[in-house]
Every structure is written in structure tokens, then in C-alpha cells.
Design a protein around this motif. Structure first.
Motif, PDB file in Angstrom:
ATOM      1  N   PRO A  64       0.829  -1.218   0.000  1.00 53.11           N
ATOM      2  CA  PRO A  64       0.000   0.000   0.000  1.00 53.11           C
ATOM      3  C   PRO A  64       0.857   1.259   0.000  1.00 53.11           C
ATOM      4  CG  PRO A  64      -0.707  -1.525   1.711  1.00 53.11           C
ATOM      5  CD  PRO A  64       0.593  -2.044   1.172  1.00 53.11           C
ATOM      6  N   LEU A  65       0.358   2.272  -0.665  1.00 53.73           N
ATOM      7  CA  LEU A  65       1.043   3.564  -0.671  1.00 53.73           C
ATOM      8  C   LEU A  65       0.321   4.572   0.209  1.00 53.73           C
ATOM      9  CD1 LEU A  65       1.975   3.745  -4.454  1.00 53.73           C
ATOM     10  CD2 LEU A  65       3.464   3.191  -2.523  1.00 53.73           C
ATOM     11  N   GLU A  66      -0.891   4.211   0.658  1.00 55.99           N
ATOM     12  CA  GLU A  66      -1.678   5.068   1.535  1.00 55.99           C
ATOM     13  C   GLU A  66      -2.345   4.197   2.583  1.00 55.99           C
ATOM     14  OE1 GLU A  66      -4.384   7.091  -1.081  1.00 55.99           O
ATOM     15  OE2 GLU A  66      -2.787   8.169  -2.091  1.00 55.99           O
ATOM     16  N   PRO A  67      -2.729   4.772   3.712  1.00 59.58           N
ATOM     17  CA  PRO A  67      -3.414   3.968   4.724  1.00 59.58           C
ATOM     18  C   PRO A  67      -4.824   3.610   4.266  1.00 59.58           C
ATOM     19  CG  PRO A  67      -3.319   6.274   5.403  1.00 59.58           C
ATOM     20  CD  PRO A  67      -2.529   6.154   4.132  1.00 59.58           C
ATOM     21  N   GLY A  68      -5.379   2.568   4.846  1.00 56.78           N
ATOM     22  CA  GLY A  68      -6.760   2.209   4.555  1.00 56.78           C
ATOM     23  C   GLY A  68      -6.912   0.758   4.140  1.00 56.78           C
ATOM     24  N   GLN A  75      -7.548  -0.034  -1.412  1.00 59.44           N
ATOM     25  CA  GLN A  75      -6.460   0.669  -2.099  1.00 59.44           C
ATOM     26  C   GLN A  75      -6.796   0.912  -3.569  1.00 59.44           C
ATOM     27  OE1 GLN A  75      -3.386   1.472  -0.476  1.00 59.44           O
ATOM     28  NE2 GLN A  75      -4.585   0.928   1.322  1.00 59.44           N
ATOM     29  N   HIS A  92      -4.281   2.880  -5.271  1.00 67.50           N
ATOM     30  CA  HIS A  92      -2.934   3.164  -5.771  1.00 67.50           C
ATOM     31  C   HIS A  92      -1.954   2.415  -4.867  1.00 67.50           C
ATOM     32  CE1 HIS A  92       0.424   6.319  -6.579  1.00 67.50           C
ATOM     33  NE2 HIS A  92       0.525   5.309  -7.406  1.00 67.50           N
ATOM     34  N   PHE A  93      -1.265   1.426  -5.445  1.00 71.98           N
ATOM     35  CA  PHE A  93      -0.360   0.599  -4.656  1.00 71.98           C
ATOM     36  C   PHE A  93       0.702   0.011  -5.569  1.00 71.98           C
ATOM     37  CE2 PHE A  93      -4.113  -1.810  -5.872  1.00 71.98           C
ATOM     38  CZ  PHE A  93      -3.609  -2.983  -6.417  1.00 71.98           C
ATOM     39  N   LYS A 109      -2.721   1.520 -10.492  1.00 71.14           N
ATOM     40  CA  LYS A 109      -3.796   2.480 -10.248  1.00 71.14           C
ATOM     41  C   LYS A 109      -5.073   1.808 -10.741  1.00 71.14           C
ATOM     42  CE  LYS A 109      -0.823   6.506 -10.637  1.00 71.14           C
ATOM     43  NZ  LYS A 109      -0.571   7.797 -11.272  1.00 71.14           N
ATOM     44  N   TYR A 153      -7.196  -4.551   0.669  1.00 75.59           N
ATOM     45  CA  TYR A 153      -5.828  -4.934   0.984  1.00 75.59           C
ATOM     46  C   TYR A 153      -5.777  -6.394   1.441  1.00 75.59           C
ATOM     47  CZ  TYR A 153      -1.370  -5.406   3.301  1.00 75.59           C
ATOM     48  OH  TYR A 153      -0.137  -5.857   3.674  1.00 75.59           O
TER      49      TYR A 153
END
Length: 154
Positions: A81-85, A88, A90-91, A115, A122
Motif C-alpha cells: 500500500p502507498l496510503e493507509p486504509g 487501495q 494506488h499501490f 492504479k 488490501y
């Protein structure tokens, strides 16, 4: 007399450091990727060379990899992952599972930026994503591959 450990390449020295798919640790709690005929194998994506140009390391893709550019492809890998949550859009997909949140499991040849159209839940298990595949000759982030308009596939 003090014994010193001898470091050796996990690939037996046949592949220069920083090239090829990341090494799946035999101690990993996650199973390695299962070969699937319906996905692009990492062995194809990792057969690249590099060149140094203006103090930058750039990829040199073989014609087999260049031929994949701007075509729909399926890639199997482990989510980074590139962002929390929990979901996803965008990873990164990696050829081996992430075993340390501060370490990259391989070089840029063993990762694909993804993307997606809709968020993907996740998972620590391998996932398959299909989308428009791009071969990146000079990405500002140092990436070699990207999938856009991706969708999760079973």
C-alpha cells in the motif's frame, strides 16, 4: 580465533545485485506466488539491463518487454500500500511479499505501480490485477512498470 561469516548472494552470484525478482525468504509466513498461465510472469519483467546516463540509472528493456507496452496485461503479486486504509486504489505489486515495512523486497524490475478503477481490498495474500500496462523508460520515481485502469481478478 574469531570466525567471520561469509556473505554470499542468494542467487549464487549469477545475477548482479539489484536485478531480478526479489528473493522469497524460506522463513516467510506467506506462500510464494503460484505459477499461473493467465498472468505475465515476473521472469519476463525482470530480464532487463540498465545503463547510466547523466548520473541516472535507466532501464534498457528487451523487445519482448517493450512489446507489452500499452497492452492489457494481468500481473500477480503482493500488495504494498502507498496510503493507509483497508481499500487501495494506488499501490505497488511486488514479486515477493513485504517482510519489513521499511524495506523494499526487490529492485524496480520486481515491482509494478498499480492504479485501479475501483478500490481493491488490501490483502497479505497474492492478488491479480488486470489493466493497461505501461513500460516506463524514464519515470521520475524510478519505476519501470505501471498498470492503469486496473481491476482485481480472481
Amino acid at each position: 580465533m574469531v570466525a567471520t561469516a561469509q556473505l554470499s548472494s542468494p542467487m549464487g552470484g549469477a545475477i548482479p545485485a539489484g536485478t531480478g525478482a526479489g528473493v522469497h525468504s524460506p522463513n516467510s509466513p506467506f506462500a510464494p506466488l503460484v505459477d499461473r498461465a493467465d498472468v505475465l510472469p515476473w521472469s519476463v519483467l525482470t530480464t532487463i539491463k540498465t545503463k547510466v546516463e547523466k548520473n541516472r540509472v535507466l532501464p534498457v528493456f528487451p523487445s519482448t518487454v517493450q512489446a507489452l507496452n500499452q497492452k492489457s496485461q494481468r500481473i500477480q503479486g503482493f500488495m504494498m500500500p502507498l496510503e493507509p486504509g483497508e481499500k487501495q486504489k494506488h499501490f505497488l505489486l511486488s514479486s515477493v511479499p513485504l517482510t519489513c515495512s521499511f524495506c523494499l523486497p526487490g529492485g524496480p524490475e520486481s515491482m509494478v505501480e498499480v492504479k485501479t478503477k475501483t478500490p481493491v481490498k488490501y490483502s497479505m495474500e497474492a492478488v491479480v490485477v488486470e489493466g493497461q500496462f505501461a513500460v516506463l523508460n524514464d519515470d521520475p520515481y524510478g519505476l519501470y512498470y505501471r498498470i492503469t485502469d486496473g481491476v482485481a481478478v480472481k
